[in-house]
Design a protein around this motif. Structure first.
Motif, PDB file in Angstrom:
ATOM      1  N   GLY A 142       0.786  -1.228   0.000  1.00 25.48           N
ATOM      2  CA  GLY A 142       0.000   0.000   0.000  1.00 25.48           C
ATOM      3  C   GLY A 142       0.816   1.274   0.000  1.00 25.48           C
ATOM      4  N   LYS A 143       2.152   1.173  -0.070  1.00 25.53           N
ATOM      5  CA  LYS A 143       2.989   2.383  -0.030  1.00 25.53           C
ATOM      6  C   LYS A 143       2.671   3.333  -1.178  1.00 25.53           C
ATOM      7  CE  LYS A 143       7.340   2.269   0.917  1.00 25.53           C
ATOM      8  NZ  LYS A 143       8.784   1.919   0.885  1.00 25.53           N
ATOM      9  N   ALA A 144       2.301   2.777  -2.324  1.00 23.32           N
ATOM     10  CA  ALA A 144       1.988   3.618  -3.481  1.00 23.32           C
ATOM     11  C   ALA A 144       0.532   4.060  -3.500  1.00 23.32           C
ATOM     12  CB  ALA A 144       2.318   2.866  -4.775  1.00 23.32           C
ATOM     13  N   GLY A 145      -0.270   3.600  -2.546  1.00 25.30           N
ATOM     14  CA  GLY A 145      -1.694   3.886  -2.575  1.00 25.30           C
ATOM     15  C   GLY A 145      -2.383   3.047  -3.638  1.00 25.30           C
ATOM     16  N   ARG A 146      -3.579   3.420  -3.979  1.00 20.92           N
ATOM     17  CA  ARG A 146      -4.289   2.691  -5.032  1.00 20.92           C
ATOM     18  C   ARG A 146      -3.620   2.953  -6.377  1.00 20.92           C
ATOM     19  NH1 ARG A 146     -10.568   3.191  -7.225  1.00 20.92           N
ATOM     20  NH2 ARG A 146     -10.263   1.708  -8.936  1.00 20.92           N
ATOM     21  N   VAL A 147      -3.233   1.888  -7.055  1.00 24.53           N
ATOM     22  CA  VAL A 147      -2.563   2.020  -8.349  1.00 24.53           C
ATOM     23  C   VAL A 147      -3.626   2.145  -9.435  1.00 24.53           C
ATOM     24  CG1 VAL A 147      -1.009   0.908 -10.008  1.00 24.53           C
ATOM     25  CG2 VAL A 147      -0.572   0.717  -7.546  1.00 24.53           C
ATOM     26  N   ARG A 148      -3.535   3.241 -10.200  1.00 17.84           N
ATOM     27  CA  ARG A 148      -4.539   3.516 -11.218  1.00 17.84           C
ATOM     28  C   ARG A 148      -3.987   3.459 -12.637  1.00 17.84           C
ATOM     29  NH1 ARG A 148      -9.013   6.101  -8.545  1.00 17.84           N
ATOM     30  NH2 ARG A 148      -8.429   6.771  -6.441  1.00 17.84           N
ATOM     31  N   LEU A 149      -2.651   3.570 -12.787  1.00 20.07           N
ATOM     32  CA  LEU A 149      -2.082   3.651 -14.130  1.00 20.07           C
ATOM     33  C   LEU A 149      -0.746   2.917 -14.178  1.00 20.07           C
ATOM     34  CD1 LEU A 149      -2.704   5.010 -16.892  1.00 20.07           C
ATOM     35  CD2 LEU A 149      -1.233   6.896 -16.172  1.00 20.07           C
ATOM     36  N   VAL A 150      -0.558   2.117 -15.226  1.00 23.82           N
ATOM     37  CA  VAL A 150       0.717   1.427 -15.448  1.00 23.82           C
ATOM     38  C   VAL A 150       1.182   1.700 -16.870  1.00 23.82           C
ATOM     39  CG1 VAL A 150       1.897  -0.809 -15.578  1.00 23.82           C
ATOM     40  CG2 VAL A 150       0.170  -0.423 -13.815  1.00 23.82           C
ATOM     41  N   TYR A 151       2.472   2.018 -17.015  1.00 21.42           N
ATOM     42  CA  TYR A 151       3.106   2.102 -18.324  1.00 21.42           C
ATOM     43  C   TYR A 151       4.029   0.892 -18.475  1.00 21.42           C
ATOM     44  CZ  TYR A 151       1.790   7.084 -18.471  1.00 21.42           C
ATOM     45  OH  TYR A 151       1.102   8.278 -18.479  1.00 21.42           O
ATOM     46  N   ALA A 152       3.843   0.151 -19.543  1.00 19.67           N
ATOM     47  CA  ALA A 152       4.705  -0.995 -19.840  1.00 19.67           C
ATOM     48  C   ALA A 152       5.249  -0.824 -21.246  1.00 19.67           C
ATOM     49  CB  ALA A 152       3.918  -2.302 -19.730  1.00 19.67           C
ATOM     50  N   THR A 255       1.881   3.576 -11.099  1.00 16.80           N
ATOM     51  CA  THR A 255       1.644   4.839 -10.416  1.00 16.80           C
ATOM     52  C   THR A 255       0.344   4.781  -9.631  1.00 16.80           C
ATOM     53  OG1 THR A 255       2.858   6.088 -12.089  1.00 16.80           O
ATOM     54  CG2 THR A 255       1.353   7.331 -10.689  1.00 16.80           C
ATOM     55  N   GLY A 256       0.466   5.105  -8.346  1.00 16.52           N
ATOM     56  CA  GLY A 256      -0.681   5.114  -7.460  1.00 16.52           C
ATOM     57  C   GLY A 256      -0.923   6.491  -6.884  1.00 16.52           C
ATOM     58  N   ASP A 257      -1.940   6.584  -6.023  1.00 18.07           N
ATOM     59  CA  ASP A 257      -2.302   7.874  -5.450  1.00 18.07           C
ATOM     60  C   ASP A 257      -1.214   8.442  -4.545  1.00 18.07           C
ATOM     61  OD1 ASP A 257      -4.704   7.496  -6.744  1.00 18.07           O
ATOM     62  OD2 ASP A 257      -5.822   6.952  -4.943  1.00 18.07           O
ATOM     63  N   GLN A 258      -0.364   7.568  -3.982  1.00 15.72           N
ATOM     64  CA  GLN A 258       0.641   8.014  -3.023  1.00 15.72           C
ATOM     65  C   GLN A 258       2.081   7.809  -3.480  1.00 15.72           C
ATOM     66  OE1 GLN A 258      -0.380   9.715  -0.419  1.00 15.72           O
ATOM     67  NE2 GLN A 258      -2.505   9.326  -1.038  1.00 15.72           N
ATOM     68  N   GLY A 259       2.284   7.279  -4.672  1.00 12.57           N
ATOM     69  CA  GLY A 259       3.660   7.059  -5.123  1.00 12.57           C
ATOM     70  C   GLY A 259       3.718   6.133  -6.323  1.00 12.57           C
ATOM     71  N   LEU A 278       4.888  10.172  -3.685  1.00 12.48           N
ATOM     72  CA  LEU A 278       4.279  11.186  -4.532  1.00 12.48           C
ATOM     73  C   LEU A 278       5.084  12.487  -4.478  1.00 12.48           C
ATOM     74  CD1 LEU A 278       1.803  11.812  -6.326  1.00 12.48           C
ATOM     75  CD2 LEU A 278       0.677  12.710  -4.269  1.00 12.48           C
ATOM     76  N   GLY A 279       5.568  12.926  -5.639  1.00 17.20           N
ATOM     77  CA  GLY A 279       6.357  14.149  -5.715  1.00 17.20           C
ATOM     78  C   GLY A 279       7.811  13.987  -5.354  1.00 17.20           C
ATOM     79  N   GLY A 280       8.228  12.767  -4.962  1.00 19.88           N
ATOM     80  CA  GLY A 280       9.602  12.532  -4.538  1.00 19.88           C
ATOM     81  C   GLY A 280      10.423  11.823  -5.599  1.00 19.88           C
ATOM     82  N   ALA A 281      11.690  11.601  -5.279  1.00 19.15           N
ATOM     83  CA  ALA A 281      12.612  10.950  -6.203  1.00 19.15           C
ATOM     84  C   ALA A 281      12.569   9.438  -6.036  1.00 19.15           C
ATOM     85  CB  ALA A 281      14.031  11.455  -5.960  1.00 19.15           C
ATOM     86  N   PHE A 282      12.877   8.722  -7.113  1.00 14.53           N
ATOM     87  CA  PHE A 282      12.968   7.267  -7.054  1.00 14.53           C
ATOM     88  C   PHE A 282      14.223   6.849  -6.297  1.00 14.53           C
ATOM     89  CE2 PHE A 282       9.961   7.329 -10.622  1.00 14.53           C
ATOM     90  CZ  PHE A 282       9.160   6.248 -10.298  1.00 14.53           C
ATOM     91  N   GLU A 283      14.077   5.838  -5.439  1.00 11.01           N
ATOM     92  CA  GLU A 283      15.203   5.253  -4.730  1.00 11.01           C
ATOM     93  C   GLU A 283      15.131   3.731  -4.855  1.00 11.01           C
ATOM     94  OE1 GLU A 283      15.390   6.548  -0.710  1.00 11.01           O
ATOM     95  OE2 GLU A 283      15.771   8.654  -1.234  1.00 11.01           O
ATOM     96  N   ALA A 284      16.302   3.111  -4.914  1.00 16.65           N
ATOM     97  CA  ALA A 284      16.375   1.659  -5.101  1.00 16.65           C
ATOM     98  C   ALA A 284      15.774   0.923  -3.917  1.00 16.65           C
ATOM     99  CB  ALA A 284      17.824   1.232  -5.292  1.00 16.65           C
TER     100      ALA A 284
END
Length: 362
Positions: A142-152, A255-259, A278-284
């Motif tokens: 749930g860290k990303a929140g509800r996932v609504r969109l995926v790019y593959a 991509t979800g509501d929170q990340g 959300l709004g932050g940088a990607f980290e491994a």
């Protein structure tokens, strides 16, 4: 743990067969007992290398009561007929992708296996990889929140640059050969697709094999599809047999509501996994366990044989593979006719691997 071994035979000794045989020989629940190929010499070569019997024909392999599970590695166009013959002969089957090239045929195979009490599984199973399981674990948390969109995005390059027989891959098309990977991954994580809208074209029709033989293609080598899932997710899948590498590579971004979660490759078990709030940088993100380097294509054979020994269902199901075939068929229909196409079949998604159930480990 039981010492029982499931006796396995491989049908189709082509380009991928060595990678299967190498791994199957290491699995505790498997005994590799033989090989069959349209070219008997290739079967003999594999038997000499890996042990077991070189069968003169598929019929001879299927007549051998010692064979319990058939691993079908034939070309795409042969899958339906080969799998059907195996099931009619009373053999369990794991097949390379796709299960069939028509949904009606895929559903027929699923029903036949069920009626005869046989196991039927199909590649791709890259969702069993360490990187893929790590990404899935983050999404489930749930860290990303509800996932609504995926790019593959899949840039699979030009197969003729490395494969000795590229024409069958171009004939079946990019979605059936490679798009099937992220489709299986996404349906594992999010369940069934309900509507598909797609377009495509041939961007590079005239090809040359590495030996200098010229050939032309007519099946689209670039496909763009929008997938609408029952649970509300929308995914954009783009795939081509033209771009080699490129910036978009073979990654998926959830991509979800929170990340957002980024999986660096749909196929590699050691792909990078990253998370960005959300709004932050990607980290491994560290993998849930030390990953296999590259792709262990035979991992589903190991998982199926372990399931057979334990008396539980295997994760790679024929019903999910048939659902993916219906999606692929819908992509083709939408490209040809225009507009959205409904997908109606259902399946029970596989559960995560046991070693990926908990929190990520550093």
């Amino acid at each position: 743990m039981s010492s029982r071994k499931i006796r396995v035979a491989i049908v189709g000794c082509g380009n991928i067969a060595n990678r299967y045989a190498d791994r199957i020989k290491t699995y505790a629940a498997c005994e590799l007992v033989g090989f069959s190929d349209l070219d008997p010499a290739r079967a003999r070569d594999f038997a000499a290398k890996y042990g077991g019997q070189a069968y003169a024909s598929l019929a001879a392999l299927l007549a051998d009561p010692a064979v319990e599970l058939v691993v079908n590695l034939t070309i795409h166009f042969a899958h339906y007929e080969v799998v059907k013959q195996c099931l009619l002969a009373g053999k369990h089957v794991h097949t390379e992708k796709p299960l069939a090239l028509r949904y009606t045929e895929a559903k027929e195979l699923v029903d036949l296996a069920a009626a005869r009490g046989l196991r039927l599984g199909s590649a791709p199973v890259t969702y069993m990889g360490e990187a893929q399981q790590t990404a899935w674990q983050i999404l489930r948390s749930g860290k990303a929140g509800r996932v609504r969109l995926v790019y593959a995005d899949i840039n699979h390059g030009r197969i003729e640059a490395w494969h000795p027989n590229p024409e069958p891959f171009y004939a079946v098309g990019i979605q059936w050969d490679v798009g099937v990977y992220p489709l299986t991954l996404l349906t594992t994580m999010f369940g069934p697709v309900r509507r598909v809208t797609a377009t495509g074209k041939v961007v590079y029709p005239d090809r040359v094999t590495k030996e200098g033989r010229k050939f032309s293609i007519t099946t689209p080598d670039f496909v763009l599809a929008m997938l609408e899932f029952e649970e509300g997710l929308t995914a954009r899948l783009s795939a081509n047999f033209y771009v080699q590498g490129g910036k978009q590579g073979g990654g998926l971004e959830f991509t979800g509501d929170q990340g957002s979660v980024y999986l660096g490759d749909f196929q590699g078990f050691d792909a990078k996994v990253e998370f960005a709030p959300l709004g932050g940088a990607f980290e491994a993100v560290p993998p849930v366990r030390t990953p296999f380097k590259g792709t262990e294509f035979a991992r589903a054979v190991e998982e199926m044989t372990e399931a057979m020994v334990a008396g539980r269902p295997q994760r790679a199901s024929g019903s999910q593979a048939a659902h993916v075939v219906e999606i692929l068929e819908a992509v083709g229909t939408s490209m040809h006719d225009g507009g959205p196409v409904a997908v109606k079949s259902n399946f029970v998604p596989p559960v995560p691997m046991e070693w990926a159930m908990g929190e990520s480990k550093k």
